[in-house]
Design a protein around this motif. Structure first.
Motif, PDB file in Angstrom:
ATOM      1  N   ILE A 122       0.846  -1.194   0.000  1.00  0.00           N
ATOM      2  CA  ILE A 122       0.000   0.000   0.000  1.00  0.00           C
ATOM      3  C   ILE A 122       0.885   1.250   0.000  1.00  0.00           C
ATOM      4  N   VAL A 123       1.907   1.225   0.860  1.00  0.00           N
ATOM      5  CA  VAL A 123       2.792   2.387   0.985  1.00  0.00           C
ATOM      6  C   VAL A 123       3.485   2.673  -0.347  1.00  0.00           C
ATOM      7  N   VAL A 124       4.028   1.624  -0.971  1.00  0.00           N
ATOM      8  CA  VAL A 124       4.709   1.820  -2.253  1.00  0.00           C
ATOM      9  C   VAL A 124       3.719   2.311  -3.307  1.00  0.00           C
ATOM     10  N   VAL A 158       0.990   4.106  -2.841  1.00  0.00           N
ATOM     11  CA  VAL A 158       0.727   5.528  -2.590  1.00  0.00           C
ATOM     12  C   VAL A 158       1.864   6.366  -3.160  1.00  0.00           C
ATOM     13  N   ALA A 159       3.106   5.933  -2.891  1.00  0.00           N
ATOM     14  CA  ALA A 159       4.268   6.672  -3.372  1.00  0.00           C
ATOM     15  C   ALA A 159       4.285   6.726  -4.892  1.00  0.00           C
ATOM     16  N   LEU A 160       3.926   5.605  -5.549  1.00  0.00           N
ATOM     17  CA  LEU A 160       3.966   5.582  -7.009  1.00  0.00           C
ATOM     18  C   LEU A 160       2.911   6.497  -7.618  1.00  0.00           C
ATOM     19  N   TRP A 220      -3.734   9.917   9.517  1.00  0.00           N
ATOM     20  CA  TRP A 220      -3.284   8.665   8.896  1.00  0.00           C
ATOM     21  C   TRP A 220      -2.810   7.683   9.958  1.00  0.00           C
ATOM     22  N   LEU A 227      -7.085   6.696   2.805  1.00  0.00           N
ATOM     23  CA  LEU A 227      -6.509   7.484   1.710  1.00  0.00           C
ATOM     24  C   LEU A 227      -7.384   8.688   1.389  1.00  0.00           C
ATOM     25  N   ILE A 277      -9.986   1.668   1.160  1.00  0.00           N
ATOM     26  CA  ILE A 277      -9.116   2.419   0.256  1.00  0.00           C
ATOM     27  C   ILE A 277      -9.943   2.995  -0.885  1.00  0.00           C
ATOM     28  N   VAL A 296       2.314  11.216   3.132  1.00  0.00           N
ATOM     29  CA  VAL A 296       3.748  11.012   2.897  1.00  0.00           C
ATOM     30  C   VAL A 296       4.536  11.389   4.151  1.00  0.00           C
ATOM     31  N   LEU A 326       4.334   8.611   6.547  1.00  0.00           N
ATOM     32  CA  LEU A 326       5.102   7.448   6.109  1.00  0.00           C
ATOM     33  C   LEU A 326       6.588   7.667   6.350  1.00  0.00           C
ATOM     34  N   GLN A 372       9.067  13.589  -3.348  1.00  0.00           N
ATOM     35  CA  GLN A 372       8.279  12.905  -2.304  1.00  0.00           C
ATOM     36  C   GLN A 372       8.126  11.418  -2.604  1.00  0.00           C
ATOM     37  N   GLY A 373       7.735  11.120  -3.857  1.00  0.00           N
ATOM     38  CA  GLY A 373       7.522   9.727  -4.224  1.00  0.00           C
ATOM     39  C   GLY A 373       8.787   8.903  -4.030  1.00  0.00           C
ATOM     40  N   VAL A 412       9.560   8.213  -0.323  1.00  0.00           N
ATOM     41  CA  VAL A 412       8.739   7.168   0.310  1.00  0.00           C
ATOM     42  C   VAL A 412       9.163   5.774  -0.143  1.00  0.00           C
ATOM     43  N   VAL A 413       9.417   5.627  -1.466  1.00  0.00           N
ATOM     44  CA  VAL A 413       9.837   4.306  -1.952  1.00  0.00           C
ATOM     45  C   VAL A 413      11.128   3.900  -1.245  1.00  0.00           C
ATOM     46  N   ALA A 435      10.438   3.021   2.427  1.00  0.00           N
ATOM     47  CA  ALA A 435       9.722   1.753   2.564  1.00  0.00           C
ATOM     48  C   ALA A 435      10.630   0.565   2.294  1.00  0.00           C
TER      49      ALA A 435
END
Lengths: 368, 300
Positions: free
Chosen positions: A90-92, A94-96, B11, B22, B81, B220, B223, B264-265, B268-269, B272
């Motif tokens: 889910i986290v990945v 959201v990031a994508l 969140w 979400l 979601i 974000v 996270l 940001q993206g 987070v990747v 994670a």
């Protein structure tokens, strides 16, 4: 019976096709056990890449191909993070979504700075002679852009792959009981990689469909939640190819309907009749479920459960509206919310609750 | 910065119950609309009361909006979601309609509401500085959430329900009710964030884009803070700096401000995956050490 005419059917199929594509891709990924909510981002990069390549290379089919590749590229990140690294899917996802929206908007901003004309020729319709002459269905089904035929043909293809091939069986096992694949000497990771990459390719194709097939340009956030509608279609369709396609088609039809209703001064009677029929179908199915309940359970259950009461009242309400046909409509901005509201209603009213793949969302660790 | 923190808290609260909210963006929009509506159309109130009423209205609206998704999940098993995102798109359309219709300021060329009355501003704690009551409110929110999650029975039940629903049920925890309550609380925090945006915003009006992308950036933030309420404050500061930097970059270096979403993206990747990868490397090193020790023991 306006607005339900051949032209409506044509628009509904055209609008539903990208949704069907994206939903089928997500189905493949989820069947293999990876919950990919990054669809929106993958669609957006596909939409921009398709638009850009289609315009620059002067060939729309090359644009489509580049759109697919862009979706796959983003899916590689998803696959590596969720399958190799075992990160939270889910986290990945959201990031994508954020990354895809950012990448496409960034690239479009840069590209549009020294580009006077941002419109490309949309893909031309391909009329199928003979079949096109069939009344009502003919013009709706056989006078579409080629991407529509691809989307519609992929439905049976995915069904055959899933239900009739060894590969489909292995994919389903990867989502249900990955240990079974591992025991049989098949790599779960490889299967899941395939699922995620196919989902990315399909989402990229759906995105390119929007920019090349529907609009003829790129707009920031032009997917407008279609990635999440596709996610809902997979659930509503009960993780079966034909069901998923049907659900996506329903959402597409809702979108086509609201586009049509924006132009009308008031909601025509036929819309109320169709709505009443939908509620009636729900009631009949509900009553059928109650009737099949074993007698010893039926005694405990009231016939008029809250949900059935709500359904009956709304049926009577819609039926009265159909008779009197009041001169009411919504502001066009609120009509745009109709497909989303319908999706929530369908998800909430869904009776057949199909179980999702057992290992969906769980990273697979060999020997773990 | 404080709306970002409030969204991140929202969140975290839902995530403790293993729920993915979400739709914080939508709950924030609805909260903002409710606060603006009270301020513009409600009766004239004394300043302190006015702020309290508007804040409560925003929180209630956000909570009720989240409750739709929570009840659909509890009663019908609807995936939260999808439902929260659908509700966000609906909220966005309603907002666009409201600023062109019922709350449209006809004297302005833009689609926005009239400016809120002057009593609907955060009072300054120190004159002519950004230290308004909003800062106090945010610190209080973080403290309350930390307390509720870590030091109350509800917080304990929520953690049980989120981490292992089956054993929680066997221990007598009403998991569904607990999770629904946490989801509603999450929506209330988002509604508070929306209220803060309208009341504390620079222009003090409700416009179609008043919420920006904060409902997603806030996620974000949470996270990156790895779901720690206190860590959110630092992460929110980082993202506020990133945001300001993005605008400056656009003006000075002609780099589109969308660059910040890309950043940001990627962040987070990386966060994670790195957590999991380091953990895996550590276990591998540990098992190698363990094997070596066993060999040692065998030799002796």
């Amino acid at each position: 019976m306006p607005p339900f005419d051949s032209e409506f059917l044509r628009a509904a199929i055209l609008i539903a096709s990208p949704l069907i594509l994206v939903a089928l891709g997500e189905l493949i990924s989820e069947i293999a056990g990876v919950f990919n909510i990054g669809l929106e981002g993958m669609m957006l990069v596909g939409a921009f890449a398709g638009f850009w390549a289609g315009g620059e290379l002067g060939n729309l089919w090359l644009g489509v191909l580049v759109g697919v590749l862009a979706g796959v590229l983003l899916a590689v990140i998803m696959a590596f993070a969720s399958i190799q690294a075992g990160a939270d899917q889910i986290v990945v996802g959201v990031a994508l979504n954020i990354l895809g929206a950012g990448l496409s908007a960034f690239a479009f901003q840069k590209y549009s700075q020294n580009q006077p004309d941002l419109f490309i020729d949309r893909m031309a319709r391909l009329e199928i002679p003979g079949l096109k002459e069939i009344p009502v269905i003919g013009p709706a089904l056989f006078s579409q852009i080629p991407l529509v035929y691809i989307a519609l043909l992929l439905v049976p293809v995915v069904w055959v792959l899933f239900c009739k091939t060894t590969w489909g069986l292995r994919m389903r096992a990867a989502g249900e009981l990955p240990e079974a694949d591992e025991t049989a000497g098949v790599s779960v990771r490889a299967l899941r990689w395939q699922g995620v990459l196919i989902a990315g390719g399909f989402a990229g194709l759906g995105g390119a469909f929007l920019s090349i097939g529907l609009v003829g340009t790129f707009l920031d956030g032009m997917t407008a939640g279609r990635g999440f509608l596709a996610l809902a279609a997979v659930i509503v369709g009960g993780w079966r190819p034909l069901g998923v396609a049907a659900a996506a088609a329903l959402f597409g039809a809702a979108d086509a309907l609201q586009l049509r209703l924006q132009a009308e001064t008031f909601v025509p009677r036929s819309v109320w009749i169709v709505l009443a029929a939908l509620v009636l179908a729900f009631i009949v199915q509900r009553l059928g479920v109650e009737r099949r309940r074993p007698a010893y359970l039926a005694a405990e259950h009231r016939l008029f459960t809250p949900e059935l009461t709500v359904a009956l009242v709304s049926f009577v309400g819609v039926f009265l509206l159909a008779i009197f046909e009041p001169q009411v409509s919504l502001p066009s901005l609120l009509w745009l919310a109709f497909p989303y509201a319908l999706t929530i209603a369908v998800l909430g009213g869904l009776i057949v609750r199909v179980r999702q793949p057992a290992a969906l969302g769980i990273p697979f660790v060999r020997g773990g | 910065m404080s709306p970002l923190i409030l969204i991140a808290l929202g969140w975290i609260v839902a995530f403790r119950g293993a729920k993915v909210n979400l739709g914080l963006q939508g709950q924030m929009i609805v909260g903002g609309i409710a606060a603006a509506y009270i301020a513009l159309e409600g009766p004239s109130l004394p300043p302190a009361l006015a702020l309290i009423v508007a804040t409560l209205a925003g929180m209630t609206a956000g909570a009720l909006f989240a409750a739709i998704a929570a009840v659909l999940w509890a009663k019908r098993g609807v995936n939260e979601i999808v439902s929260t995102l659908m509700l966000t798109f609906i909220a966005q359309q309603v907002l666009l309609w409201i600023v062109r219709g019922p709350l449209h300021d006809l004297s302005s060329s833009a689609f926005q509401s009239r400016p809120l009355p002057s009593e609907y501003r955060w009072p300054a704690l120190v004159d002519r500085t950004p230290f308004t009551a909003e800062v106090f409110l945010t610190v209080a929110a973080v403290a309350i959430i930390v307390f509720v999650l870590n030091r109350t029975v509800f917080g304990y039940k929520l953690r049980l329900a989120g981490e292992n629903p089956t054993s929680a049920r066997h221990a007598g925890v009403q998991t569904v009710q607990t999770i629904v309550a946490s989801f509603v609380l999450s929506g209330a925090l988002a509604g508070l964030g929306g209220t803060a945006l309208v009341i504390g915003g620079e222009r003090n009006v409700l416009s179609g884009g008043f919420a920006g992308n904060i409902g997603f950036t806030g996620i974000v933030v949470a996270l990156v803070a790895r779901n720690s309420p206190v860590g959110c404050v630092a992460a929110a500061a980082l993202f506020a700096i990133l945001d300001t930097g993005g605008s400056v970059m656009q003006v000075r270096a002609d780099v589109p401000s969308e660059m910040i979403f890309i950043t940001q993206g990627i962040i987070v990747v990386l966060v994670a995956t790195s957590v999991i990868l380091t953990r895996r490397l550590e276990t591998r090193a540990a098992s190698r050490r363990g094997a070596a020790e066993q060999e040692d023991a065998a030799v002796r």
